[in-house]
Design an enzyme around this catalytic site. Structure first.
Site, PDB file in Angstrom:
ATOM      1  CG  HIS A  86       7.340   5.187   0.616  1.00  0.00           C
ATOM      2  ND1 HIS A  86       6.605   6.387   1.089  1.00  0.00           N
ATOM      3  CD2 HIS A  86       6.703   3.707   1.422  1.00  0.00           C
ATOM      4  CE1 HIS A  86       6.747   6.468   3.211  1.00  0.00           C
ATOM      5  NE2 HIS A  86       6.407   4.759   2.889  1.00  0.00           N
ATOM      6  CG  HIS A  91       0.065   0.326   2.638  1.00  0.00           C
ATOM      7  ND1 HIS A  91       0.119  -0.613   2.774  1.00  0.00           N
ATOM      8  CD2 HIS A  91       0.560   1.143   3.096  1.00  0.00           C
ATOM      9  CE1 HIS A  91       0.811  -0.549   4.340  1.00  0.00           C
ATOM     10  NE2 HIS A  91       0.731   0.586   3.997  1.00  0.00           N
TER      11      HIS A  91
END
Ligand code: A2P
Length: 222
Positions: free
Chosen positions: A153, A69
Site C-alpha cells: 500500500h 512510497h
C-alpha cells in the site's frame, strides 16, 4: 551502535516520482472531498466521531507527511527481524535504484487511515518479503491466509495519533473480509470507480482505471 547495524536503512520501498505524487495526492483529495458529502457517509458518521452532530472534514481529519512510497521491508536500521536477510537478498541488491510502474488499484478510508492499495506484479513480488503478511497476524489474524503482496500500500494520511503502519493493517482487514466472501455494501458508482462499505467506518473505492505510478526502488535512512 556498531556501524554494521547503522548501515541498514529505516526501510526499503518504492518511492513515487514527484509528478505522480502530486497526481495521487490530488486523486486522494478529490475522493475525500466527495466521500464526506455522500449521504451514505453521513449515515455512518458515528464511526468517525463521537459527536455525530459535528460534520467531519476528511481533508483536515487526515494528516499527511513525507514522500509517498510503498514500503517493502521496515528495517528500523537493522533492529527489525529479518532486516539483514532482506538487505542481502539478490533481488534487492540487483534492483536497488531501478524504476518500476506500480499499479494503484483501489483507495481505502477508515477512521484511522487513508491509503492506496498496490497490486504487485510477479516481478515486483520478488522484492516483497515472504513474511510481510504473517507479521501482521497479531493485529489481523486472517492475514496468514492472504496471498503475498496483500499488504502492499501507499499511506496517504493518518488520523491524529495513528502510526503509518496502521494503513497496511486496515487494508488487510478489508481484504480478509473480501476473502470471507463479504463483498461490502455497494454504495455508489463514482467517476473514479465503485465505492463499497465494509462496516466500522471502512470504505473501499475500486478504481475503474488503476493509477500507474512510476516509482524508484530504494531506501530511506530518515
Ligand atoms: P507505511 O508503510 O504503512 O506507510 P515511521 O515513520 O513510523 O518510522 O515509518 C516509516 C515507514 O515504515 C512508514 O511508511 C511506515 O508505514 C513503515 N513502517 C513503520 N513501522 C513498520 C512496521 N513495524 N512494519 C512495517 N512497516 C512499518
Amino acid at each position: 551502535v556498531p556501524l554494521e547495524e547503522t548501515s541498514l536503512p529505516l526501510f526499503f520501498g518504492w518511492f513515487l516520482l514527484p509528478g505522480i505524487q502530486d497526481k495521487v495526492r490530488c486523486t486522494s483529495m478529490d475522493f475525500l472531498k466527495t466521500l464526506d458529502t455522500l449521504e451514505a457517509f453521513k449515515k455512518h458518521l458515528p464511526d468517525f466521531t463521537v459527536d455525530a452532530e459535528k460534520e467531519v472534514d476528511l481533508e483536515q481529519y487526515f494528516q499527511t507527511n513525507g514522500a509517498l512510497h510503498c514500503t517493502t521491508k521496515f528495517c528500523d536500521y537493522g533492529k527489525a527481524e529479518g532486516a539483514k536477510e532482506y538487505a542481502d537478498k539478490p533481488a534487492v541488491k540487483e534492483l536497488y535504484g531501478s524504476a518500476f510502474e506500480l499499479s494503484l488499484s483501489a483507495l481505502f478510508v477508515t477512521p484511522r487511515t487513508v491509503g492506496a492499495r498496490v497490486s504487485l506484479s510477479e516481478d515486483q513480488l520478488t522484492l516483497w518479503p515472504a513474511d510481510a503478511e504473517k507479521e501482521a497476524v497479531s493485529v489481523v489474524p486472517a492475514a496468514a491466509t492472504l496471498p503475498a503482496g496483500s499488504r502492499a500500500h501507499v499511506t496517504l494520511g493518518c488520523a491524529e495519533g495513528v502510526e503509518p503502519q496502521q494503513t497496511g493493517f486496515d487494508l488487510l482487514e478489508i481484504l480478509a473480509l473480501q476473502q470471507e466472501g463479504q463483498e461490502g455494501e455497494l454504495v455508489e458508482e463514482m467517476e473514479l470507480g465503485s465505492l463499497a462499505y465494509y462496516g466500522k467506518g471502512r470504505w473501499l473505492l475500486s478504481l475503474r482505471e488503476p493509477v500507474s505510478a512510476q516509482a524508484c526502488f530504494s531506501s530511506l535512512y530518515g
